[in-house]
Design a protein around this motif. Structure first.
Motif, PDB file in Angstrom:
ATOM      1  N   LYS A  33       0.828  -1.202   0.000  1.00 33.24           N
ATOM      2  CA  LYS A  33       0.000   0.000   0.000  1.00 33.24           C
ATOM      3  C   LYS A  33       0.865   1.254   0.000  1.00 33.24           C
ATOM      4  N   HIS A  34       2.121   1.122   0.411  1.00 35.81           N
ATOM      5  CA  HIS A  34       3.007   2.286   0.563  1.00 35.81           C
ATOM      6  C   HIS A  34       4.288   2.193  -0.268  1.00 35.81           C
ATOM      7  N   PHE A  35       4.659   0.974  -0.723  1.00 35.24           N
ATOM      8  CA  PHE A  35       5.939   0.798  -1.411  1.00 35.24           C
ATOM      9  C   PHE A  35       5.763   0.014  -2.702  1.00 35.24           C
ATOM     10  N   LEU A  36       6.712   0.216  -3.619  1.00 38.26           N
ATOM     11  CA  LEU A  36       6.751  -0.578  -4.847  1.00 38.26           C
ATOM     12  C   LEU A  36       7.175  -2.005  -4.511  1.00 38.26           C
ATOM     13  N   PRO A  37       6.793  -2.983  -5.322  1.00 39.81           N
ATOM     14  CA  PRO A  37       7.213  -4.369  -5.070  1.00 39.81           C
ATOM     15  C   PRO A  37       8.727  -4.526  -4.967  1.00 39.81           C
ATOM     16  N   VAL A  38       9.477  -3.826  -5.827  1.00 37.99           N
ATOM     17  CA  VAL A  38      10.928  -3.936  -5.806  1.00 37.99           C
ATOM     18  C   VAL A  38      11.508  -3.326  -4.531  1.00 37.99           C
ATOM     19  N   GLU A  39      10.852  -2.286  -3.999  1.00 36.96           N
ATOM     20  CA  GLU A  39      11.312  -1.677  -2.750  1.00 36.96           C
ATOM     21  C   GLU A  39      11.134  -2.638  -1.579  1.00 36.96           C
ATOM     22  N   VAL A  40      10.003  -3.347  -1.561  1.00 42.84           N
ATOM     23  CA  VAL A  40       9.753  -4.331  -0.507  1.00 42.84           C
ATOM     24  C   VAL A  40      10.765  -5.465  -0.598  1.00 42.84           C
ATOM     25  N   LEU A  41      10.979  -5.959  -1.818  1.00 45.11           N
ATOM     26  CA  LEU A  41      11.908  -7.074  -2.023  1.00 45.11           C
ATOM     27  C   LEU A  41      13.333  -6.692  -1.663  1.00 45.11           C
ATOM     28  N   PHE A  42      13.767  -5.502  -2.090  1.00 43.52           N
ATOM     29  CA  PHE A  42      15.139  -5.057  -1.813  1.00 43.52           C
ATOM     30  C   PHE A  42      15.360  -4.877  -0.316  1.00 43.52           C
ATOM     31  N   THR A  43      14.386  -4.286   0.373  1.00 41.88           N
ATOM     32  CA  THR A  43      14.521  -4.046   1.813  1.00 41.88           C
ATOM     33  C   THR A  43      14.622  -5.348   2.588  1.00 41.88           C
ATOM     34  N   ARG A  44      13.765  -6.316   2.275  1.00 43.12           N
ATOM     35  CA  ARG A  44      13.819  -7.588   2.997  1.00 43.12           C
ATOM     36  C   ARG A  44      15.097  -8.354   2.675  1.00 43.12           C
ATOM     37  N   ALA A  45      15.607  -8.199   1.442  1.00 43.01           N
ATOM     38  CA  ALA A  45      16.855  -8.873   1.070  1.00 43.01           C
ATOM     39  C   ALA A  45      18.044  -8.290   1.831  1.00 43.01           C
ATOM     40  N   VAL A  46      18.083  -6.962   1.959  1.00 39.87           N
ATOM     41  CA  VAL A  46      19.163  -6.296   2.692  1.00 39.87           C
ATOM     42  C   VAL A  46      19.130  -6.692   4.172  1.00 39.87           C
ATOM     43  N   LEU A  47      17.926  -6.691   4.752  1.00 44.93           N
ATOM     44  CA  LEU A  47      17.789  -7.093   6.154  1.00 44.93           C
ATOM     45  C   LEU A  47      18.247  -8.533   6.364  1.00 44.93           C
ATOM     46  N   ALA A  48      17.869  -9.411   5.448  1.00 42.59           N
ATOM     47  CA  ALA A  48      18.271 -10.816   5.552  1.00 42.59           C
ATOM     48  C   ALA A  48      19.786 -10.960   5.475  1.00 42.59           C
ATOM     49  N   PHE A  49      20.401 -10.230   4.548  1.00 39.05           N
ATOM     50  CA  PHE A  49      21.860 -10.303   4.387  1.00 39.05           C
ATOM     51  C   PHE A  49      22.575  -9.831   5.653  1.00 39.05           C
ATOM     52  N   ILE A  50      22.099  -8.741   6.238  1.00 41.87           N
ATOM     53  CA  ILE A  50      22.716  -8.196   7.458  1.00 41.87           C
ATOM     54  C   ILE A  50      22.608  -9.193   8.615  1.00 41.87           C
ATOM     55  N   VAL A  51      21.431  -9.786   8.776  1.00 40.50           N
ATOM     56  CA  VAL A  51      21.220 -10.755   9.856  1.00 40.50           C
ATOM     57  C   VAL A  51      22.130 -11.968   9.689  1.00 40.50           C
ATOM     58  N   LEU A  52      22.195 -12.507   8.475  1.00 45.00           N
ATOM     59  CA  LEU A  52      23.044 -13.670   8.213  1.00 45.00           C
ATOM     60  C   LEU A  52      24.523 -13.335   8.398  1.00 45.00           C
ATOM     61  N   LEU A  53      24.902 -12.107   8.052  1.00 43.18           N
ATOM     62  CA  LEU A  53      26.286 -11.672   8.231  1.00 43.18           C
ATOM     63  C   LEU A  53      26.644 -11.575   9.711  1.00 43.18           C
ATOM     64  N   ILE A  54      25.705 -11.119  10.527  1.00 37.25           N
ATOM     65  CA  ILE A  54      25.929 -11.011  11.974  1.00 37.25           C
ATOM     66  C   ILE A  54      26.109 -12.398  12.594  1.00 37.25           C
ATOM     67  N   PHE A  55      25.260 -13.335  12.200  1.00 31.92           N
ATOM     68  CA  PHE A  55      25.312 -14.678  12.773  1.00 31.92           C
ATOM     69  C   PHE A  55      26.460 -15.506  12.208  1.00 31.92           C
ATOM     70  N   TYR A  56      26.908 -15.195  10.982  1.00 32.20           N
ATOM     71  CA  TYR A  56      28.027 -15.937  10.391  1.00 32.20           C
ATOM     72  C   TYR A  56      28.911 -14.948   9.641  1.00 32.20           C
ATOM     73  N   PRO A  57      29.817 -14.265  10.363  1.00 37.09           N
ATOM     74  CA  PRO A  57      30.649 -13.229   9.744  1.00 37.09           C
ATOM     75  C   PRO A  57      31.855 -13.772   8.980  1.00 37.09           C
ATOM     76  N   HIS A  58      31.984 -15.095   8.906  1.00 42.77           N
ATOM     77  CA  HIS A  58      33.154 -15.701   8.273  1.00 42.77           C
ATOM     78  C   HIS A  58      33.062 -15.651   6.746  1.00 42.77           C
ATOM     79  N   HIS A  59      34.231 -15.512   6.129  1.00 47.94           N
ATOM     80  CA  HIS A  59      34.312 -15.474   4.672  1.00 47.94           C
ATOM     81  C   HIS A  59      34.074 -16.869   4.099  1.00 47.94           C
ATOM     82  N   LEU A  60      33.305 -16.945   3.021  1.00 43.60           N
ATOM     83  CA  LEU A  60      33.048 -18.218   2.363  1.00 43.60           C
ATOM     84  C   LEU A  60      34.134 -18.457   1.323  1.00 43.60           C
ATOM     85  N   LYS A  61      35.014 -19.389   1.630  1.00 44.41           N
ATOM     86  CA  LYS A  61      36.108 -19.709   0.716  1.00 44.41           C
ATOM     87  C   LYS A  61      35.650 -20.783  -0.259  1.00 44.41           C
ATOM     88  N   LEU A  62      35.672 -20.445  -1.546  1.00 38.84           N
ATOM     89  CA  LEU A  62      35.185 -21.375  -2.560  1.00 38.84           C
ATOM     90  C   LEU A  62      36.184 -22.492  -2.837  1.00 38.84           C
TER      91      LEU A  62
END
Length: 363
Positions: A33-62
């Motif tokens: 009702k207040h945001f574009l679909p891409v704005e909602v998707l981008f915001t939740r993706a950024v929040l998810a990335f930050i949370v996962l980074l906090i819980f697992y700050p280690h570098h992923l070595k391929l």
């Protein structure tokens, strides 16, 4: 963890994730009702990335450089294309049409994953359960509508969204074989999702409104979508896919429409009808036919017979504690997974140990 335990837990995680994802439709409806679909998707993706980074700050070595393509592909198909195609379809066709097509995801996953992985094949129970569950989804989606109309472009985009989810499932299935930490894998996928979403944000001229973000109902819904549905949801879903396979995991998508109906009644105060109830019952029957029969029987037999933990280390072929006689003195021979030489502890270059002040032994 034993294989039987992983199988049972994988089903629990897949079902639990879909229960949580069923609530996202209600939450997203509030935010759109207040945001574009891409704005909602981008915001939740950024929040998810930050949370996962906090819980697992280690570098992923391929292990191999080409594995990066798998992560990028998963981010493109699972985070960007799937959600953008689905959200765009909602603006061009009926929500009921999209709901029915989205519920066909297990079929698309079975086709795509079955093509790439011969070990993941479906039987007659899967397709019978699929037809019964889809009948339930149609009943729920068309509840209260007098007719059903097709919109070729919008429905086509919803169809492509399901194809995209099929490729995402195949990529996650392949990544699971590489034995990377699941939380690091999920974080890397979101990184690419965010990266691919930036051009879309620019093209659609997105502009976030800070004053609206601070509203409690907006802030809490974003928090739920970012932390629970995205970070935890995709983490658990990827783990379930790794343990029980992409096809079995996808079958639990049938649960989502039922949860959406229940929450729509409780939160949005929408009316529940007999058609919705019949639809929910059909979905449950389809789920039982597709997978729960074998799962429940396996769980019951496992509880009766018991778990048989498989060895998780490399010591199973070693023989130890063999008593022998040498120079008429009893000795004990140990087998260890290292190469080396045993010598008296007095020769250890540490006075505390060499003086036997901490007890007798060998080095």
């Amino acid at each position: 963890m034993a294989k039987d335990k992983k199988q049972i837990l994988g089903h629990v995680l897949a079902c639990g994730t879909q229960i949580m994802w069923g609530a996202t439709f209600v939450s997203t409806k509030v935010l759109l009702k207040h945001f574009l679909p891409v704005e909602v998707l981008f915001t939740r993706a950024v929040l998810a990335f930050i949370v996962l980074l906090i819980f697992y700050p280690h570098h992923l070595k391929l292990k191999e450089h080409w594995h990066e393509i798998l992560f990028a592909g998963a981010g493109l198909f699972g985070i960007v294309l799937y959600f953008m195609l689905e959200n765009t379809a909602l603006t061009m066709t009926y929500a009921s049409n999209v709901g029915i097509i989205v519920a066909c995801a297990p079929f698309f996953v079975a086709v795509v994953v079955g093509f790439f992985f011969k070990s993941e094949q479906t039987g007659w129970k899967f397709y019978i359960g699929f037809l019964v569950a889809i009948a339930g989804v149609i009943a729920i989606s068309l509840n209260g509508q007098k007719n059903f109309a097709l919109n070729p472009l919008g429905d086509g985009l919803a169809f492509l969204a399901m194809v995209s989810w099929g490729f995402y499932s195949a990529l996650i299935r392949k990544i699971g074989e590489l034995e990377y930490p699941t939380i690091a894998v999920t974080r890397r996928i979101y990184f690419y999702g965010i990266l691919f979403l930036i051009p879309v944000l620019i093209e659609q001229k997105a502009s976030f409104k800070p004053e609206i973000l601070l509203r409690p109902e907006i802030f809490l819904n974003f928090l739920f979508l970012g932390l629970c549905a995205s970070a935890m949801g995709f983490l658990l879903w990827n783990l379930a896919t790794k343990w029980i396979g992409a096809i079995k995991t996808s079958i639990y998508i049938y649960v989502s429409p039922v949860i959406t109906v229940i929450l729509s009644v409780l939160i949005l105060h929408e009316k529940v009808t007999i058609v919705s109830v019949i639809g929910a019952v059909l979905i449950f029957i389809g789920l039982v036919i597709s997978i729960l029969v074998s799962f429940v029987l396996g769980a019951v037999l496992t509880m009766i017979v018991g778990f048989e933990d498989e060895p998780t280390d490399d010591f199973e072929n070693l023989e130890g504690n063999t008593a022998i006689e040498e120079n008429n003195e009893p000795t004990i021979e140990f087998a260890v997974p290292v190469a080396g030489e045993v010598f008296p502890i007095s020769k250890v270059k540490d006075q505390a140990f060499a003086s036997e002040a901490m007890g007798k032994g060998v080095g």
